[in-house]
Design a protein around this motif. Structure first.
Motif, short mmCIF file in Angstrom:
data_model
loop_
_atom_site.label_atom_id
_atom_site.label_comp_id
_atom_site.label_asym_id
_atom_site.label_seq_id
_atom_site.Cartn_x
_atom_site.Cartn_y
_atom_site.Cartn_z
N SER A 176 25.39 44.83 33.77
CA SER A 176 24.01 45.09 33.36
C SER A 176 23.01 44.11 33.96
CB SER A 176 23.90 45.05 31.83
OG SER A 176 24.29 43.76 31.35
N GLY A 177 23.44 43.25 34.86
CA GLY A 177 22.55 42.27 35.46
C GLY A 177 22.23 42.59 36.90
N PRO A 178 21.52 41.64 37.58
CA PRO A 178 21.14 41.88 38.98
C PRO A 178 22.29 41.68 39.96
CG PRO A 178 20.33 39.75 38.24
CD PRO A 178 20.93 40.40 37.05
N LEU A 179 23.39 41.07 39.50
CA LEU A 179 24.54 40.81 40.38
C LEU A 179 25.81 41.36 39.71
CD1 LEU A 179 23.79 37.16 41.56
CD2 LEU A 179 23.55 39.25 42.90
N PRO A 180 25.98 42.67 39.68
CA PRO A 180 27.20 43.22 39.08
C PRO A 180 28.41 42.93 39.98
CG PRO A 180 25.91 44.97 40.05
CD PRO A 180 25.08 43.72 40.16
N ALA A 181 29.57 42.91 39.35
CA ALA A 181 30.81 42.60 40.07
C ALA A 181 31.39 43.88 40.67
CB ALA A 181 31.81 41.96 39.13
N ASP A 182 31.98 43.75 41.83
CA ASP A 182 32.72 44.85 42.43
C ASP A 182 34.06 44.97 41.72
OD1 ASP A 182 33.17 46.87 44.55
OD2 ASP A 182 34.71 45.44 45.20
N LEU A 183 34.34 46.13 41.15
CA LEU A 183 35.52 46.28 40.32
C LEU A 183 36.82 46.19 41.12
CD1 LEU A 183 34.31 49.12 37.90
CD2 LEU A 183 34.26 46.64 37.59
N VAL A 184 36.80 46.59 42.37
CA VAL A 184 38.03 46.53 43.18
C VAL A 184 38.43 45.09 43.44
CG1 VAL A 184 39.06 47.16 45.39
CG2 VAL A 184 37.52 48.76 44.23
N THR A 185 37.52 44.28 43.92
CA THR A 185 37.84 42.87 44.17
C THR A 185 38.08 42.11 42.86
OG1 THR A 185 35.48 42.37 44.23
CG2 THR A 185 36.57 42.82 46.33
N ALA A 186 37.42 42.56 41.77
CA ALA A 186 37.66 41.92 40.48
C ALA A 186 39.08 42.17 40.01
CB ALA A 186 36.66 42.41 39.44
N GLY A 187 39.61 43.36 40.28
CA GLY A 187 40.98 43.66 39.89
C GLY A 187 42.03 43.01 40.78
N LEU A 188 41.65 42.53 41.98
CA LEU A 188 42.61 41.91 42.90
C LEU A 188 42.54 40.38 42.88
CD1 LEU A 188 42.28 44.30 46.02
CD2 LEU A 188 44.11 44.22 44.32
N TRP A 189 41.36 39.85 43.12
CA TRP A 189 41.24 38.41 43.27
C TRP A 189 41.28 37.66 41.94
CZ3 TRP A 189 41.52 35.56 47.57
CH2 TRP A 189 41.37 36.21 48.79
N LEU A 190 40.67 38.21 40.91
CA LEU A 190 40.60 37.50 39.64
C LEU A 190 41.98 37.24 39.04
CD1 LEU A 190 38.56 36.26 37.71
CD2 LEU A 190 38.37 38.47 36.56
N PRO A 191 42.87 38.23 38.92
CA PRO A 191 44.21 37.92 38.40
C PRO A 191 45.02 37.03 39.34
CG PRO A 191 43.74 40.27 38.21
CD PRO A 191 42.69 39.67 39.08
N GLY A 192 44.82 37.19 40.64
CA GLY A 192 45.57 36.35 41.57
C GLY A 192 45.23 34.88 41.45
N VAL A 193 43.93 34.57 41.33
CA VAL A 193 43.52 33.17 41.21
C VAL A 193 44.01 32.58 39.89
CG1 VAL A 193 41.52 31.65 40.99
CG2 VAL A 193 41.55 33.44 42.73
N VAL A 194 43.90 33.33 38.80
CA VAL A 194 44.30 32.82 37.49
C VAL A 194 45.81 32.61 37.43
CG1 VAL A 194 44.38 33.35 35.04
CG2 VAL A 194 42.31 33.84 36.35
N LEU A 195 46.59 33.57 37.90
CA LEU A 195 48.04 33.42 37.88
C LEU A 195 48.50 32.28 38.80
CD1 LEU A 195 49.20 37.15 37.86
CD2 LEU A 195 49.42 35.48 36.01
N GLY A 196 47.85 32.12 39.93
CA GLY A 196 48.22 31.02 40.83
C GLY A 196 47.94 29.66 40.22
N ALA A 197 46.79 29.49 39.59
CA ALA A 197 46.47 28.20 38.97
C ALA A 197 47.37 27.92 37.78
CB ALA A 197 45.00 28.18 38.55
N ALA A 198 47.63 28.95 36.94
CA ALA A 198 48.51 28.75 35.80
C ALA A 198 49.94 28.47 36.25
CB ALA A 198 48.46 29.98 34.89
N GLY A 199 50.40 29.16 37.29
CA GLY A 199 51.73 28.88 37.80
C GLY A 199 51.87 27.47 38.34
N ALA A 200 50.82 26.96 38.99
CA ALA A 200 50.86 25.57 39.46
C ALA A 200 50.94 24.59 38.29
CB ALA A 200 49.63 25.28 40.31
N GLY A 201 50.24 24.90 37.17
CA GLY A 201 50.33 24.04 36.01
C GLY A 201 51.70 24.04 35.37
N VAL A 202 52.34 25.22 35.28
CA VAL A 202 53.69 25.30 34.73
C VAL A 202 54.68 24.56 35.63
CG1 VAL A 202 55.58 26.90 34.20
CG2 VAL A 202 53.25 27.43 33.47
N TRP A 203 54.53 24.71 36.94
CA TRP A 203 55.42 24.04 37.89
C TRP A 203 55.29 22.52 37.78
CZ3 TRP A 203 53.87 21.72 42.82
CH2 TRP A 203 54.95 21.33 43.59
N THR A 204 54.08 22.05 37.58
CA THR A 204 53.87 20.61 37.41
C THR A 204 54.48 20.11 36.11
OG1 THR A 204 51.82 20.78 38.67
CG2 THR A 204 52.14 18.78 37.36
#
Length: 518
Positions: free
Chosen positions: A145-173
């Motif tokens: 609803s704002g002036p910069l809406p998110a692209d749903l395709v990239t939101a479904g690809l990049w957002l889970p990938g970044v979160v899972l990668g950072a969380a996996g690095a924390g578990v590995w540490t």
């Protein structure tokens, strides 16, 4: 019954730990959004001509937060009225949400209270990522609803990938940073990490050098865009957030494929091809000039060269005890791993800046990744084999040196002074003749006073006279001392003295001899 009760308690404790981890993930997402919202609201308050209210500032903060995760935004308020994509991610803004997810996952498996329940590594990864993504989904819906809406395709690809990668690095540490059991895989990961860090550091140096070389143009661009002090502060923050992007661009430029400056324009060390569509921006002032490249542009190839050498050296040292085949496989794995990392970073650092000619801007991800793999194979593989061979060489044994004779111990001064007189007596001086043996004088020169009327001739008349009484008592020469002093000559007897008494003559016999007559 007791066993079932304990099992139920354990399951209940793990469920509570799972729920706690999920809440922690949502809190981490909220902290990231809140930090960006504070910065945007402060900039909005300090702006003399705000374009929108507080709602617009919050929508802008939500859009920037999604952009930090690699989500492509769509600008709707363009001059032509057509929506324009915005996909270049300021990589410095990505550091905050990634660090929050990493820290949350690590603290979930390593709590301060060791007695409390703790989820399994897989549960912690799923719980933290799930809680974070739930909040992210809400923000994606809000941004529509704002002036910069998110692209749903990239939101479904990049957002889970970044979160899972950072969380996996924390578990590995939290698990102690375990590496694969095979030596080649562990060596490949270490070599890829060393090569990637060297490549990015070299890209930062290259970008900083180019920016300093074009400092005048960068300053003019900065002053032309920002007018008021609030606008200058906001532009300075944007430039700071894009500095890691400049390092990735410079690294991709040195790798060979270069960077795209719009549709149909490409900048490589060999030169700038096409008509670049470069908007006025301080960092873009450091781009190479048009035309063929010279030695300053060719020198950029030293960055991937050094990175490949570091990669090969790391692999060669890690697999020096194995076979050459294992070293080669590890070097190939390191090259592919570093190429994959470079492709991901190039895809995040570049992207569209608008429509038309600005659809392709920055490094092409697959070209940059393929170039990194080729550098690793062409340079890193021979270096790894050479380092392995150098480490396995057998040094030639050196002939042992003859031991030095030990020095005689120094004697005390008192012993040397006590020994000096003895040496003076026992050892003759060099070149001097040896002392003569003692000589006995058997002549009668000393008895001349006895020759005469009352001399030796009268001794024959003596009945107790024995000629041998006037000879030495023993014919054997006494043993000479080792170093006897030279004998002093005996003084001749005086004529008026009484001749020596024979050894075998007693006093009575001497009185029986006739007295000398005148």
């Amino acid at each position: 019954m007791t066993h079932l009760t304990e099992h139920s308690l354990v399951q209940g404790g793990r469920s509570a730990a799972f729920a706690t981890a999920c809440v922690r993930g949502g809190v981490a997402a909220g902290l990231g959004v809140g930090a960006l919202a504070v910065l945007v609201i402060v900039a909005w308050i300090s702006s003399p001509f705000p374009d929108s209210g507080a709602g617009g500032a919050l929508h802008l903060a939500a859009g920037l937060w999604l952009l930090a995760h690699g989500v492509e935004l769509v600008r709707t308020d363009t001059l032509g009225g057509l929506p324009a994509p915005l996909g270049i991610v300021p990589l410095l803004t990505t550091a905050l949400p990634v660090w929050l997810v990493f820290r949350t996952a690590r603290s979930t498996l390593d709590p301060a209270d060791e007695t409390g329940p703790r989820p399994s590594p897989a549960s912690a990864l799923g719980a933290v990522s799930g809680g974070y993504l739930l909040v992210a989904a809400v923000i994606v819906v809000y941004s529509e609803s704002g002036p910069l809406p998110a692209d749903l395709v990239t939101a479904g690809l990049w957002l889970p990938g970044v979160v899972l990668g950072a969380a996996g690095a924390g578990v590995w540490t939290a698990l102690g940073r375990p590496l694969p059991g095979r030596e080649e895989a562990a060596a490949a990961l270490r070599g890829a990490a060393a090569g990637l860090v060297t490549l990015l550091a070299g890209g930062a140096v290259l970008a900083g050098t180019a920016l300093a070389w074009h400092a005048g143009a960068a300053r003019a661009s900065y002053e032309g865009i920002a007018g008021e002090w609030s606008g200058r502060v906001a532009l300075a923050l944007l430039v700071l957030a894009l500095l890691p992007n400049a390092a990735v661009w410079a690294a991709a430029y040195g790798l060979g494929p270069g960077v795209a400056l719009g549709t149909g324009a490409l900048a490589t060390p060999l030169g700038l091809v096409g008509d670049p569509a470069v908007p006025p921006f301080p960092l873009l002032a450091a781009l190479p000039p048009e035309g063929r490249g010279g030695w300053p542009q060719w020198a950029a190839a030293a960055v991937p060269l050094v990175a490949a050498v570091v990669l090969g050296r790391s692999v060669g040292r890690a697999t020096g005890t194995g076979r050459a085949r294992e070293t080669a496989l590890a070097a190939l794995g390191a090259a592919w791993a570093s190429g994959a990392a470079v492709a991901v970073l190039a895809g995040a650092a570049g992207g569209p800046l608008g429509s038309g000619r600005l659809l392709a801007f920055g490094p092409v991800w697959w070209q940059a990744g393929a170039a990194a793999v080729l550098w690793g194979v062409a340079v890193g593989l021979p270096i790894a084999l050479a380092v392995r061979a150098w480490g396995r060489r057998v040094p030639r044994p050196k002939p042992p040196k003859p031991p030095k004779p030990p020095k005689p111990p120094k004697q005390p001064k008192a012993a040397r002074t006590a020994e000096a007189p003895a040496l003076a007596v026992t050892a003759p001086a060099p070149g001097a003749a040896a002392p003569a043996p003692p000589v006995f004088d058997f002549s009668l020169n000393g008895l001349d006073g006895l020759n005469g009327p009352s001399g030796l001739a009268d001794l024959d008349d003596d009945e107790g006279y024995v000629p041998y009484d006037y000879l030495p008592a023993s014919w054997e020469t006494a043993p000479t001392p080792p170093t006897p002093p030279a004998p002093r000559p005996a003084p001749a007897p005086r004529a008026d003295t009484e001749p020596p008494r024979p050894s075998g003559t007693t006093g009575a016999e001497r009185e029986a001899t006739p007295k000398d007559t005148p």
